[in-house]
Design a protein around this motif. Sequence first.
Motif, PDB file in Angstrom:
ATOM      1  N   LEU A  17       0.836  -1.192   0.000  1.00 20.92           N
ATOM      2  CA  LEU A  17       0.000   0.000   0.000  1.00 20.92           C
ATOM      3  C   LEU A  17       0.870   1.242   0.000  1.00 20.92           C
ATOM      4  O   LEU A  17       1.927   1.256   0.628  1.00 20.92           O
ATOM      5  CB  LEU A  17      -0.859   0.054   1.267  1.00 20.92           C
ATOM      6  N   ARG A  18       0.406   2.276  -0.649  1.00 20.45           N
ATOM      7  CA  ARG A  18       1.011   3.601  -0.527  1.00 20.45           C
ATOM      8  C   ARG A  18       0.099   4.353   0.421  1.00 20.45           C
ATOM      9  O   ARG A  18      -1.080   4.539   0.140  1.00 20.45           O
ATOM     10  CB  ARG A  18       1.087   4.294  -1.878  1.00 20.45           C
ATOM     11  N   VAL A  19       0.626   4.756   1.559  1.00 15.90           N
ATOM     12  CA  VAL A  19      -0.185   5.382   2.600  1.00 15.90           C
ATOM     13  C   VAL A  19       0.293   6.818   2.822  1.00 15.90           C
ATOM     14  O   VAL A  19       1.316   7.039   3.473  1.00 15.90           O
ATOM     15  CB  VAL A  19      -0.103   4.586   3.927  1.00 15.90           C
ATOM     16  N   PRO A  20      -0.432   7.788   2.289  1.00 11.30           N
ATOM     17  CA  PRO A  20      -0.060   9.178   2.549  1.00 11.30           C
ATOM     18  C   PRO A  20      -0.225   9.484   4.034  1.00 11.30           C
ATOM     19  O   PRO A  20      -1.236   9.147   4.641  1.00 11.30           O
ATOM     20  CB  PRO A  20      -1.057   9.985   1.710  1.00 11.30           C
ATOM     21  N   ALA A  21       0.771  10.112   4.619  1.00  6.02           N
ATOM     22  CA  ALA A  21       0.735  10.435   6.051  1.00  6.02           C
ATOM     23  C   ALA A  21       0.017  11.766   6.258  1.00  6.02           C
ATOM     24  O   ALA A  21       0.580  12.728   6.780  1.00  6.02           O
ATOM     25  CB  ALA A  21       2.151  10.461   6.604  1.00  6.02           C
ATOM     26  N   CYS A  22      -1.263  11.800   5.870  1.00  8.86           N
ATOM     27  CA  CYS A  22      -2.064  13.011   6.023  1.00  8.86           C
ATOM     28  C   CYS A  22      -2.622  13.127   7.432  1.00  8.86           C
ATOM     29  O   CYS A  22      -2.838  14.227   7.920  1.00  8.86           O
ATOM     30  CB  CYS A  22      -3.204  13.013   5.005  1.00  8.86           C
ATOM     31  N   ALA A  23      -2.874  12.006   8.067  1.00 12.26           N
ATOM     32  CA  ALA A  23      -3.342  11.992   9.451  1.00 12.26           C
ATOM     33  C   ALA A  23      -2.130  12.139  10.366  1.00 12.26           C
ATOM     34  O   ALA A  23      -0.997  11.965   9.932  1.00 12.26           O
ATOM     35  CB  ALA A  23      -4.064  10.678   9.734  1.00 12.26           C
TER      36      ALA A  23
END
Length: 185
Positions: free
Chosen positions: A4-10
Motif C-alpha cells: 500500500l502507498r499510505v499518505p501520512a495526512c493523518a
Amino acid sequence: EIVLRVPACAPANETAAFVKRAEEAGFDGVGIPDTQLIMRDVYVTLALVAQQTSDITLFTAVTNPTPRHISVLASLIQTVEELAPGRLKIMVGSGYSAVRTIGQPKATVKQMREGVEMVKRILSGETVSLNGFAGVTLFWANTFMIPFKIFSNSSGLFSWPAPSMFNKISEIFFWYFKPIVPSIG
C-alpha cells in the motif's frame, strides 16, 4: 506481494495504527511519501510504524536527496533501520512535490545519483567529504547498512519515471539495507 502507498495526512500515530491494521490484514508492505508541507514527515512516521509492527516491509514512496542534507538523510535512514531491522527499503526520486512546495527545482538524475552514492558510502561506515569537509562520519552507528538493488525496469511497479529514464537510474535508486557489523582493525 501486495503493498500500500499510505499518505501520512493523518497524525503520525494514526498512520502507524493504520499500518498495524494493514499488517494484521496480511499486506506485505507499505510506502509512505516524503513530501513535507503536504504530509507528515516520512521518517518520523516510519519510525512510529516500525515500533507498532513486526513483519510488514516499510519503504519511502519516494524520498529524494535535495531538501535534506545528505548526512541528515543517512542518519534518518539508519535510525529507522535500527527500529525495523531488515524491513526498510528506500526508494529515491526527483522530489517533485517535496521541492515544488519550497521553491526548489526537482533533482536531476546526476543529483540523485550523487546523493544516493554518498548516502550508500556514509551508511557503509566510510568517512566521506561533503562540501569540502573531509571528515563526515556517522559516529553513533554501531552497525552499518550495505545497499542492494531490489527493483528492475521489468518490475512494473512504477509509472514514473519514464521507461528510458528508469533504465538509466534503476541500478542505484531502488535499494534496501542489510545490517552488518563493521570489522575492526
